[in-house]
Scaffold this motif. Structure first.
Motif, PDB file in Angstrom:
ATOM      1  N   ILE A  42       0.870  -1.167   0.000  1.00 50.78           N
ATOM      2  CA  ILE A  42       0.000   0.000   0.000  1.00 50.78           C
ATOM      3  C   ILE A  42       0.912   1.224   0.000  1.00 50.78           C
ATOM      4  O   ILE A  42       1.859   1.306   0.767  1.00 50.78           O
ATOM      5  N   ARG A  43       0.630   2.195  -0.857  1.00 52.18           N
ATOM      6  CA  ARG A  43       1.539   3.323  -1.057  1.00 52.18           C
ATOM      7  C   ARG A  43       1.144   4.597  -0.317  1.00 52.18           C
ATOM      8  O   ARG A  43       1.844   5.585  -0.397  1.00 52.18           O
ATOM      9  N   SER A  44       0.017   4.604   0.361  1.00 53.45           N
ATOM     10  CA  SER A  44      -0.501   5.874   0.857  1.00 53.45           C
ATOM     11  C   SER A  44      -1.063   5.758   2.272  1.00 53.45           C
ATOM     12  O   SER A  44      -1.201   4.662   2.814  1.00 53.45           O
ATOM     13  N   ASP A  45      -1.412   6.918   2.840  1.00 51.59           N
ATOM     14  CA  ASP A  45      -2.025   7.030   4.161  1.00 51.59           C
ATOM     15  C   ASP A  45      -3.362   7.747   4.032  1.00 51.59           C
ATOM     16  O   ASP A  45      -3.665   8.330   3.001  1.00 51.59           O
ATOM     17  N   GLY A  46      -4.121   7.751   5.116  1.00 52.53           N
ATOM     18  CA  GLY A  46      -5.320   8.584   5.207  1.00 52.53           C
ATOM     19  C   GLY A  46      -6.261   8.445   4.035  1.00 52.53           C
ATOM     20  O   GLY A  46      -6.620   7.346   3.629  1.00 52.53           O
ATOM     21  N   ILE A  67      -8.729   5.755  -1.009  1.00 51.27           N
ATOM     22  CA  ILE A  67      -8.893   5.851  -2.462  1.00 51.27           C
ATOM     23  C   ILE A  67      -8.119   4.733  -3.156  1.00 51.27           C
ATOM     24  O   ILE A  67      -8.625   4.091  -4.084  1.00 51.27           O
ATOM     25  N   GLU A  68      -6.894   4.493  -2.716  1.00 51.10           N
ATOM     26  CA  GLU A  68      -6.056   3.461  -3.336  1.00 51.10           C
ATOM     27  C   GLU A  68      -6.719   2.090  -3.273  1.00 51.10           C
ATOM     28  O   GLU A  68      -6.717   1.340  -4.261  1.00 51.10           O
ATOM     29  N   LEU A  69      -7.312   1.749  -2.145  1.00 58.12           N
ATOM     30  CA  LEU A  69      -7.921   0.422  -2.019  1.00 58.12           C
ATOM     31  C   LEU A  69      -9.165   0.280  -2.893  1.00 58.12           C
ATOM     32  O   LEU A  69      -9.390  -0.789  -3.469  1.00 58.12           O
ATOM     33  N   VAL A  70      -9.954   1.336  -3.021  1.00 60.03           N
ATOM     34  CA  VAL A  70     -11.104   1.279  -3.938  1.00 60.03           C
ATOM     35  C   VAL A  70     -10.615   1.136  -5.370  1.00 60.03           C
ATOM     36  O   VAL A  70     -11.101   0.292  -6.130  1.00 60.03           O
ATOM     37  N   ILE A 106      -1.381  14.627   4.633  1.00 52.63           N
ATOM     38  CA  ILE A 106      -2.143  13.472   4.158  1.00 52.63           C
ATOM     39  C   ILE A 106      -3.095  13.879   3.035  1.00 52.63           C
ATOM     40  O   ILE A 106      -3.270  13.159   2.053  1.00 52.63           O
ATOM     41  N   VAL A 107      -3.708  15.053   3.159  1.00 47.55           N
ATOM     42  CA  VAL A 107      -4.612  15.536   2.111  1.00 47.55           C
ATOM     43  C   VAL A 107      -3.829  15.816   0.833  1.00 47.55           C
ATOM     44  O   VAL A 107      -4.230  15.393  -0.262  1.00 47.55           O
ATOM     45  N   VAL A 108      -2.699  16.494   0.963  1.00 42.29           N
ATOM     46  CA  VAL A 108      -1.871  16.798  -0.216  1.00 42.29           C
ATOM     47  C   VAL A 108      -1.374  15.506  -0.845  1.00 42.29           C
ATOM     48  O   VAL A 108      -1.372  15.360  -2.080  1.00 42.29           O
ATOM     49  N   GLU A 109      -0.950  14.543  -0.016  1.00 40.35           N
ATOM     50  CA  GLU A 109      -0.500  13.249  -0.536  1.00 40.35           C
ATOM     51  C   GLU A 109      -1.589  12.605  -1.387  1.00 40.35           C
ATOM     52  O   GLU A 109      -1.329  12.118  -2.487  1.00 40.35           O
TER      53      GLU A 109
END
Length: 156
Positions: free
Chosen positions: A85-89, A94-97, A128-131
């Motif tokens: 998994i590449r992201s947080d928050g 979003i990544e998992l969907v 986290i939002v910017v990421e």
């Protein structure tokens, strides 16, 4: 499911019933019957705009990609953890969907009522939002250029 009771435990049976027919069921604030309480109009607008942005960039039909109230079937989870998994928050949600949909799993939404927490503070930061914004843009561009090999494989 958020442990601060923003997600209502009494709504879980509806998600579990829907998971009998779908691989991923998202408790959605933004489908008919879903709602948000105790949020300012600007916060609702920001959340809806973020979801629209992700849908547009990634070509998804899911209306609430940032909701954390979800039911995953085991076979989908086993597939999702094959790649890091590449992201947080928000990006994580979003990544998992996106991965689930791109791998050919059945993703559905069920209406929920999201209530703002009464105690504690959110751990979501500006970083986290910017990421999430940046990653969604990168994923969307790669998809359009045909370069999303890790996320683009179809389910066997």
């Amino acid at each position: 499911m958020d442990s601060d009771l923003s997600h209502q435990p009494e709504e879980l049976p509806g998600l579990l019933i829907a998971a009998r027919e779908h691989d991923l069921v998202i408790g959605s604030r933004y489908v008919p019957g879903g709602s948000v309480t105790n949020w300012s109009a600007s916060r609702v607008a920001l959340s809806k705009a973020g979801n629209r942005y992700a849908r547009l960039m990634l070509g998804l039909s899911v209306r609430d990609v940032t909701s954390g109230f979800r039911v995953y079937r085991r076979d989908l989870l086993m597939e999702l953890v094959r790649e890091p998994i590449r992201s947080d928050g928000y990006g994580f949600q979003i990544e998992l969907v996106d991965r689930s949909w791109r791998l050919g799993f059945d993703v559905a939404e069920a209406p929920i009522t999201f209530r703002e927490r009464e105690h504690g503070q959110s751990k979501i930061s500006r970083r986290i939002v910017v990421e999430a914004l940046v990653l969604v843009a990168i994923w969307g561009i790669k998809e359009r250029l045909g370069g999303r090999s890790a996320l683009g494989a179809q389910r066997p």
